[in-house]
Write a protein that holds these residues in place. Structure first.
Motif, PDB file in Angstrom:
ATOM      1  N   ILE A 150      82.474 -44.179 113.730  1.00  0.00           N
ATOM      2  CA  ILE A 150      81.894 -44.601 112.167  1.00  0.00           C
ATOM      3  C   ILE A 150      81.672 -43.718 111.303  1.00  0.00           C
ATOM      4  O   ILE A 150      81.989 -44.024 109.975  1.00  0.00           O
ATOM      5  CB  ILE A 150      80.950 -45.947 112.733  1.00  0.00           C
ATOM      6  CG1 ILE A 150      81.799 -46.587 113.649  1.00  0.00           C
ATOM      7  CG2 ILE A 150      80.484 -46.409 112.040  1.00  0.00           C
ATOM      8  CD1 ILE A 150      80.932 -47.788 114.488  1.00  0.00           C
ATOM      9  N   ASP A 151      81.278 -42.860 111.469  1.00  0.00           N
ATOM     10  CA  ASP A 151      80.795 -41.626 110.978  1.00  0.00           C
ATOM     11  C   ASP A 151      81.605 -41.326 109.855  1.00  0.00           C
ATOM     12  O   ASP A 151      81.683 -40.833 108.867  1.00  0.00           O
ATOM     13  CB  ASP A 151      79.624 -40.883 111.309  1.00  0.00           C
ATOM     14  CG  ASP A 151      78.201 -41.435 111.419  1.00  0.00           C
ATOM     15  OD1 ASP A 151      78.050 -42.164 111.788  1.00  0.00           O
ATOM     16  OD2 ASP A 151      77.554 -40.703 112.550  1.00  0.00           O
ATOM     17  N   ALA A 195      85.623 -42.535 103.762  1.00  0.00           N
ATOM     18  CA  ALA A 195      85.356 -44.076 102.749  1.00  0.00           C
ATOM     19  C   ALA A 195      85.434 -43.857 101.405  1.00  0.00           C
ATOM     20  O   ALA A 195      84.312 -42.902 100.924  1.00  0.00           O
ATOM     21  CB  ALA A 195      84.455 -44.928 102.851  1.00  0.00           C
ATOM     22  N   CYS A 224      88.255 -54.910 108.230  1.00  0.00           N
ATOM     23  CA  CYS A 224      88.343 -53.245 108.947  1.00  0.00           C
ATOM     24  C   CYS A 224      89.390 -53.765 110.528  1.00  0.00           C
ATOM     25  O   CYS A 224      89.084 -54.412 111.042  1.00  0.00           O
ATOM     26  CB  CYS A 224      86.982 -52.914 109.300  1.00  0.00           C
ATOM     27  SG  CYS A 224      86.409 -52.236 107.742  1.00  0.00           S
ATOM     28  N   GLU A 252      83.427 -43.570 107.978  1.00  0.00           N
ATOM     29  CA  GLU A 252      82.482 -43.449 106.620  1.00  0.00           C
ATOM     30  C   GLU A 252      82.503 -42.439 105.889  1.00  0.00           C
ATOM     31  O   GLU A 252      82.356 -42.494 104.481  1.00  0.00           O
ATOM     32  CB  GLU A 252      81.198 -44.173 106.294  1.00  0.00           C
ATOM     33  CG  GLU A 252      81.506 -45.726 107.894  1.00  0.00           C
ATOM     34  CD  GLU A 252      79.804 -46.165 107.772  1.00  0.00           C
ATOM     35  OE1 GLU A 252      78.991 -44.868 108.485  1.00  0.00           O
ATOM     36  OE2 GLU A 252      80.091 -47.459 108.213  1.00  0.00           O
ATOM     37  N   ARG A 253      82.822 -41.425 106.106  1.00  0.00           N
ATOM     38  CA  ARG A 253      82.201 -40.494 105.321  1.00  0.00           C
ATOM     39  C   ARG A 253      83.491 -40.367 104.205  1.00  0.00           C
ATOM     40  O   ARG A 253      84.165 -39.737 103.083  1.00  0.00           O
ATOM     41  CB  ARG A 253      82.368 -38.773 105.958  1.00  0.00           C
ATOM     42  CG  ARG A 253      81.328 -38.522 106.231  1.00  0.00           C
ATOM     43  CD  ARG A 253      80.757 -37.314 106.765  1.00  0.00           C
ATOM     44  NE  ARG A 253      81.523 -36.646 108.704  1.00  0.00           N
ATOM     45  CZ  ARG A 253      81.550 -37.146 109.500  1.00  0.00           C
ATOM     46  NH1 ARG A 253      79.668 -37.627 109.497  1.00  0.00           N
ATOM     47  NH2 ARG A 253      82.208 -37.147 110.467  1.00  0.00           N
ATOM     48  N   THR A 261      79.725 -52.997 113.515  1.00  0.00           N
ATOM     49  CA  THR A 261      80.696 -52.683 112.601  1.00  0.00           C
ATOM     50  C   THR A 261      81.490 -54.431 112.145  1.00  0.00           C
ATOM     51  O   THR A 261      81.395 -53.602 110.759  1.00  0.00           O
ATOM     52  CB  THR A 261      82.217 -51.935 111.781  1.00  0.00           C
ATOM     53  OG1 THR A 261      83.428 -52.179 112.615  1.00  0.00           O
ATOM     54  CG2 THR A 261      81.102 -50.759 112.158  1.00  0.00           C
ATOM     55  N   MET A 320      81.410 -50.308 106.501  1.00  0.00           N
ATOM     56  CA  MET A 320      83.176 -49.850 106.539  1.00  0.00           C
ATOM     57  C   MET A 320      83.381 -51.027 105.827  1.00  0.00           C
ATOM     58  O   MET A 320      83.611 -52.341 105.781  1.00  0.00           O
ATOM     59  CB  MET A 320      83.674 -49.520 107.812  1.00  0.00           C
ATOM     60  CG  MET A 320      83.960 -48.242 108.584  1.00  0.00           C
ATOM     61  SD  MET A 320      84.555 -48.055 109.978  1.00  0.00           S
ATOM     62  CE  MET A 320      84.865 -49.980 111.615  1.00  0.00           C
ATOM     63  N   ASN A 321      84.810 -50.406 104.686  1.00  0.00           N
ATOM     64  CA  ASN A 321      85.186 -51.159 104.027  1.00  0.00           C
ATOM     65  C   ASN A 321      87.000 -50.768 103.834  1.00  0.00           C
ATOM     66  O   ASN A 321      87.195 -50.167 103.809  1.00  0.00           O
ATOM     67  CB  ASN A 321      85.112 -51.591 102.544  1.00  0.00           C
ATOM     68  CG  ASN A 321      85.198 -52.041 101.666  1.00  0.00           C
ATOM     69  OD1 ASN A 321      86.110 -54.160 102.352  1.00  0.00           O
ATOM     70  ND2 ASN A 321      85.574 -52.442 100.829  1.00  0.00           N
ATOM     71  N   THR A 324      89.195 -50.354 106.137  1.00  0.00           N
ATOM     72  CA  THR A 324      89.134 -49.287 107.651  1.00  0.00           C
ATOM     73  C   THR A 324      90.592 -49.886 108.209  1.00  0.00           C
ATOM     74  O   THR A 324      90.105 -50.427 109.019  1.00  0.00           O
ATOM     75  CB  THR A 324      87.868 -48.886 107.550  1.00  0.00           C
ATOM     76  OG1 THR A 324      87.084 -47.958 106.526  1.00  0.00           O
ATOM     77  CG2 THR A 324      88.714 -47.565 108.631  1.00  0.00           C
TER      78      THR A 324
END
Length: 188
Positions: free
Chosen positions: A181-182, A188, A81, A185-186, A27, A1-2, A4
């Motif tokens: 998390i998933d 982002a 994040c 990430e989707r 993360t 993650m970035n 977020t």
């Protein structure tokens, strides 16, 4: 993650802090649990997890929360994040303001904002609420009082396009963390 911001929202004892820690471990995100702000005030007024909190305390807590958001938006690295936690109620204007302020901080950072509603059965809440860990962290430990809040106060209704709802009743915290998390990430 970035860059977020994940905002975990749910009733007392749903697992917000535990899931936030699991996300952070996976993360490297930073956790701003609502009790980081709350306990500054609760520790001074000797909050015991059962007695009603004076209304004035919430104004002071909001001031602390706002300063934390300033630190996140103005001082934290752009790629950082964050995971925030809170019990936000739909009929409470201060709770609506808290949500809006976190969303505005995400916008100011140009961060991916992921609000998550966490739910659990009454039975799961009844087991989780009276724990020694919650008492030590100055959290609500009155199972009957928490049940009354769940029965009479609806969680904040969220209409954000990134919103996710998860039932934590039978979902272990690391698995709930992975779902969040998933999802983030989707997006982002």
């Amino acid at each position: 993650m970035n860059n977020t911001i994940i905002y975990l929202i749910g009733h007392y004892g749903v697992g917000k802090f535990t899931i936030a820690r699991a996300i952070a471990e996976a993360t490297g995100a930073r956790v701003f649990d609502n009790h980081l702000a709350n306990n500054v005030i609760f520790s001074l007024i000797r909050e015991d997890g059962k007695t009603k909190i004076p209304e004035r305390a919430w104004d002071l807590i909001m001031t602390i929360r706002r300063q934390a958001l300033v630190a996140m938006t103005e001082l934290a690295r752009p790629e950082a994040c964050f995971i925030l936690t809170n019990a936000l109620m739909d009929a409470d204007p201060m709770d609506r303001a808290a949500f809006s302020e976190v969303q505005a901080a995400a916008e100011q950072r140009r961060a991916c904002f992921v609000p998550v509603t966490l739910l659990a059965s009454d039975a799961a809440h009844d087991i989780r609420i009276p724990s020694p860990d919650r008492e030590q962290r100055l959290k609500m430990t009155d199972a009957d009082g928490a049940k009354n809040v769940r029965a009479t106060r609806q969680l904040l209704r969220i209409t954000h396009p990134h919103h996710l709802t998860i039932d934590t009743t039978d979902l272990p915290p690391p698995e709930a963390a992975r779902v969040i998390i998933d999802h983030a990430e989707r997006l982002a």
